[in-house]
Design a protein around this motif. Sequence first.
Motif, PDB file in Angstrom:
ATOM      1  N   VAL A 211       4.744   9.673   6.616  1.00 30.54           N
ATOM      2  CA  VAL A 211       3.958   8.572   6.510  1.00 30.54           C
ATOM      3  C   VAL A 211       6.280   7.478   6.351  1.00 30.54           C
ATOM      4  O   VAL A 211       5.739   7.627   5.118  1.00 30.54           O
ATOM      5  CB  VAL A 211       2.730   7.501   5.404  1.00 30.54           C
ATOM      6  N   PRO A 212       5.994   6.611   6.753  1.00 33.01           N
ATOM      7  CA  PRO A 212       7.097   6.118   6.927  1.00 33.01           C
ATOM      8  C   PRO A 212       6.498   5.095   4.888  1.00 33.01           C
ATOM      9  O   PRO A 212       5.571   4.550   5.200  1.00 33.01           O
ATOM     10  CB  PRO A 212       7.514   5.089   7.420  1.00 33.01           C
ATOM     11  N   LYS A 213       7.548   5.595   4.654  1.00 38.42           N
ATOM     12  CA  LYS A 213       7.626   4.175   3.824  1.00 38.42           C
ATOM     13  C   LYS A 213       7.126   3.161   3.714  1.00 38.42           C
ATOM     14  O   LYS A 213       6.820   1.689   2.932  1.00 38.42           O
ATOM     15  CB  LYS A 213       8.947   4.487   2.334  1.00 38.42           C
ATOM     16  N   ASN A 214       8.334   2.078   4.607  1.00 38.78           N
ATOM     17  CA  ASN A 214       6.695   0.923   5.346  1.00 38.78           C
ATOM     18  C   ASN A 214       6.101   0.748   5.068  1.00 38.78           C
ATOM     19  O   ASN A 214       5.421  -0.110   4.968  1.00 38.78           O
ATOM     20  CB  ASN A 214       7.982   0.323   5.981  1.00 38.78           C
ATOM     21  N   ARG A 215       5.436   1.704   5.852  1.00 36.19           N
ATOM     22  CA  ARG A 215       3.907   1.567   6.309  1.00 36.19           C
ATOM     23  C   ARG A 215       3.109   2.045   4.648  1.00 36.19           C
ATOM     24  O   ARG A 215       2.133   1.087   4.816  1.00 36.19           O
ATOM     25  CB  ARG A 215       3.479   2.588   7.376  1.00 36.19           C
ATOM     26  N   ILE A 216       4.087   2.906   3.917  1.00 39.32           N
ATOM     27  CA  ILE A 216       2.578   2.646   2.628  1.00 39.32           C
ATOM     28  C   ILE A 216       3.041   1.671   2.458  1.00 39.32           C
ATOM     29  O   ILE A 216       1.622   1.172   1.793  1.00 39.32           O
ATOM     30  CB  ILE A 216       3.307   3.955   1.729  1.00 39.32           C
ATOM     31  N   ALA A 217       4.215   0.673   1.902  1.00 41.74           N
ATOM     32  CA  ALA A 217       3.625  -0.880   1.650  1.00 41.74           C
ATOM     33  C   ALA A 217       2.671  -1.530   2.191  1.00 41.74           C
ATOM     34  O   ALA A 217       1.808  -1.948   1.133  1.00 41.74           O
ATOM     35  CB  ALA A 217       5.669  -1.162   1.870  1.00 41.74           C
ATOM     36  N   ASP A 218       2.820  -1.268   3.697  1.00 41.59           N
ATOM     37  CA  ASP A 218       1.227  -2.523   4.131  1.00 41.59           C
ATOM     38  C   ASP A 218      -0.078  -1.702   3.507  1.00 41.59           C
ATOM     39  O   ASP A 218      -0.585  -2.435   3.029  1.00 41.59           O
ATOM     40  CB  ASP A 218       1.402  -1.604   5.828  1.00 41.59           C
ATOM     41  N   MET A 219       0.078  -0.334   3.742  1.00 35.97           N
ATOM     42  CA  MET A 219      -1.405  -0.174   2.458  1.00 35.97           C
ATOM     43  C   MET A 219      -1.373  -0.965   1.420  1.00 35.97           C
ATOM     44  O   MET A 219      -2.285  -1.046   1.379  1.00 35.97           O
ATOM     45  CB  MET A 219      -1.283   1.657   2.736  1.00 35.97           C
ATOM     46  N   PHE A 220      -0.084  -0.669   0.544  1.00 35.86           N
ATOM     47  CA  PHE A 220      -0.401  -1.974  -0.808  1.00 35.86           C
ATOM     48  C   PHE A 220      -1.359  -2.707  -0.738  1.00 35.86           C
ATOM     49  O   PHE A 220      -1.950  -3.207  -1.630  1.00 35.86           O
ATOM     50  CB  PHE A 220       1.210  -1.229  -1.667  1.00 35.86           C
ATOM     51  N   VAL A 221      -0.638  -3.050   0.255  1.00 39.61           N
ATOM     52  CA  VAL A 221      -0.740  -5.396   0.360  1.00 39.61           C
ATOM     53  C   VAL A 221      -2.080  -5.470   1.507  1.00 39.61           C
ATOM     54  O   VAL A 221      -2.863  -5.913   0.549  1.00 39.61           O
ATOM     55  CB  VAL A 221       0.287  -5.643   1.805  1.00 39.61           C
ATOM     56  N   TRP A 222      -2.409  -4.944   2.555  1.00 44.93           N
ATOM     57  CA  TRP A 222      -3.742  -4.728   2.929  1.00 44.93           C
ATOM     58  C   TRP A 222      -4.871  -4.105   2.306  1.00 44.93           C
ATOM     59  O   TRP A 222      -5.779  -4.774   1.839  1.00 44.93           O
ATOM     60  CB  TRP A 222      -3.742  -3.953   4.722  1.00 44.93           C
ATOM     61  N   GLN A 223      -4.742  -3.058   1.948  1.00 46.53           N
ATOM     62  CA  GLN A 223      -5.710  -2.349   1.226  1.00 46.53           C
ATOM     63  C   GLN A 223      -5.426  -1.251  -0.240  1.00 46.53           C
ATOM     64  O   GLN A 223      -5.615   0.322   0.097  1.00 46.53           O
ATOM     65  CB  GLN A 223      -6.839  -1.469   2.538  1.00 46.53           C
ATOM     66  N   PRO A 224      -5.163  -2.138  -1.338  1.00 47.97           N
ATOM     67  CA  PRO A 224      -4.819  -0.952  -2.279  1.00 47.97           C
ATOM     68  C   PRO A 224      -5.354  -0.178  -2.598  1.00 47.97           C
ATOM     69  O   PRO A 224      -4.677   0.827  -2.925  1.00 47.97           O
ATOM     70  CB  PRO A 224      -4.111  -2.215  -3.217  1.00 47.97           C
ATOM     71  N   ARG A 225      -6.575   0.032  -2.454  1.00 49.28           N
ATOM     72  CA  ARG A 225      -7.568   0.921  -3.007  1.00 49.28           C
ATOM     73  C   ARG A 225      -7.681   1.941  -2.326  1.00 49.28           C
ATOM     74  O   ARG A 225      -7.213   2.609  -2.501  1.00 49.28           O
ATOM     75  CB  ARG A 225      -9.294   0.417  -2.606  1.00 49.28           C
ATOM     76  N   CYS A 226      -6.898   2.529  -1.179  1.00 50.07           N
ATOM     77  CA  CYS A 226      -6.854   3.806  -0.011  1.00 50.07           C
ATOM     78  C   CYS A 226      -5.360   4.324  -0.762  1.00 50.07           C
ATOM     79  O   CYS A 226      -5.676   5.873  -0.829  1.00 50.07           O
ATOM     80  CB  CYS A 226      -6.341   3.290   0.842  1.00 50.07           C
ATOM     81  N   MET A 227      -4.721   3.477  -1.594  1.00 49.62           N
ATOM     82  CA  MET A 227      -3.472   4.562  -2.233  1.00 49.62           C
ATOM     83  C   MET A 227      -4.219   4.862  -3.547  1.00 49.62           C
ATOM     84  O   MET A 227      -3.361   5.611  -4.176  1.00 49.62           O
ATOM     85  CB  MET A 227      -2.277   3.622  -2.439  1.00 49.62           C
ATOM     86  N   PHE A 228      -5.408   4.547  -4.048  1.00 47.50           N
ATOM     87  CA  PHE A 228      -5.205   5.144  -5.459  1.00 47.50           C
ATOM     88  C   PHE A 228      -6.873   6.317  -5.279  1.00 47.50           C
ATOM     89  O   PHE A 228      -7.900   6.537  -6.562  1.00 47.50           O
ATOM     90  CB  PHE A 228      -5.834   3.807  -6.429  1.00 47.50           C
ATOM     91  N   HIS A 229      -7.097   6.905  -4.426  1.00 49.35           N
ATOM     92  CA  HIS A 229      -8.338   7.576  -4.427  1.00 49.35           C
ATOM     93  C   HIS A 229      -8.406   9.128  -4.636  1.00 49.35           C
ATOM     94  O   HIS A 229      -6.632   9.181  -4.850  1.00 49.35           O
ATOM     95  CB  HIS A 229      -9.103   8.120  -2.608  1.00 49.35           C
ATOM     96  N   VAL A 230      -8.576   9.963  -5.297  1.00 51.14           N
ATOM     97  CA  VAL A 230      -8.316  11.271  -5.464  1.00 51.14           C
ATOM     98  C   VAL A 230      -7.125  11.864  -4.393  1.00 51.14           C
ATOM     99  O   VAL A 230      -7.925  11.517  -3.001  1.00 51.14           O
ATOM    100  CB  VAL A 230      -9.580  11.591  -5.893  1.00 51.14           C
TER     101      VAL A 230
END
Length: 403
Positions: A211-230
């Motif tokens: 997954v490209p870093k810029n796409r991960i950055a988009d996830m942080f902005v759009w729906q941060p909860r996704c990044m904090f799942h177990v």
Amino acid sequence: MANPHFKRILFFLQKRFYNAVSSSTNPNNSTKMVDRITDASYKRKTSIEICNSTSHLSFHIQYLTKACGLSLDSAMSASKKVTLVGKNKFHYDSVVSCFKSHNFSDTHIAQLIEKYPAVLQSRISSNVEPKIQFLIQNGFDGLLLPEFVVSAPLIFVRSLDAQLKPLIALLKDFVSSPEKILVSVRRGSWIVSADCEQLQQNLDYLIEQGVPKNRIADMFVWQPRCMFHVNDRVKYGVEKLKSMGISPSTPMFIHALRVILSLSESTWKRKRKIFESLGWSYDDFISTFIRNPLCLCCSEEKLRQSMDYFVNTIKIDKQSVIGHPKILMFSIEKRIEPRYRFWKILGERNLKRPAFIWMLDRPENGFIKHYVTKYSDTDPDLLQIYQKFKEKTISPEGEEDCI
């Protein structure tokens, strides 16, 4: 006539301390007390305690409303979370002055204290000031500073070194600007309390999967909860999408991952059955999801109504819906029905019209420009007809689009 605010405060105090006295004189607790003191001394002691407590609460409400700008209701609510006493007024004033010195407006201060009234008890030199300075050093200056603090007041109960510094470092490594970090925090204030180690594991795993870093950055902005799942949950979502043929390197992957992580397995199955109940195969369902994963963010009721309307009322064929799944997200009342009725009017008047699905996908201004006012010379009443269709179908609590 008595001031209504004063009457409300008096009623609030009377109710609170009546309950306190009732609790303290409970028969289950009174026997041992009576053995130690006389009824007279007990009543005198209780009276003194109530007077002192009433005084503290009166100061609390007065301070929050006059010095901090809270409404009376907010001040009363805050009294259940923290107790302010008159002897500490100088400290509370110092905390407020500290925020003002960093260009916090009166509105910012009121919002912050309303969310987290205990901030007034925070130590300035070892808590408030170091964290503010850290945020400024990391680009949260000007208006960004108070807006970040108001969005995430729990920074004042988290360790600067153990929590805030590693979290901001992780976010800055992916999210390009403090402005975007602020957007992320606004969508999830709990981020400042999140497990940084778990977040790091998820980030490492997603990068490892391509997954490209810029796409991960988009996830942080759009729906941060996704990044904090177990981590196991994130791995499950990635593997499920890969099994559908969605590559982690594609732009659509993060949108699909957002949806997969937000749905339980049972919810996923129920939504799939809605499509299957109308004769769709599993492959049809997956094709729809791959084209526009966000359509499954709609509620089950919304999906069922939209599918039924398209298939049974408008008679749109299945392949058209699969090819344009975004239409499932539009409001029936606000967009689909008035445009469908207008589309039929165009046909009745032998005016040129495209396939309905193309008219449906246009934004409102573009729709009016291309299909309504376009015929103003020959059919000037079309705009009025369309507006009437809109008025008839939109209820006072009209259904919103899912997008």
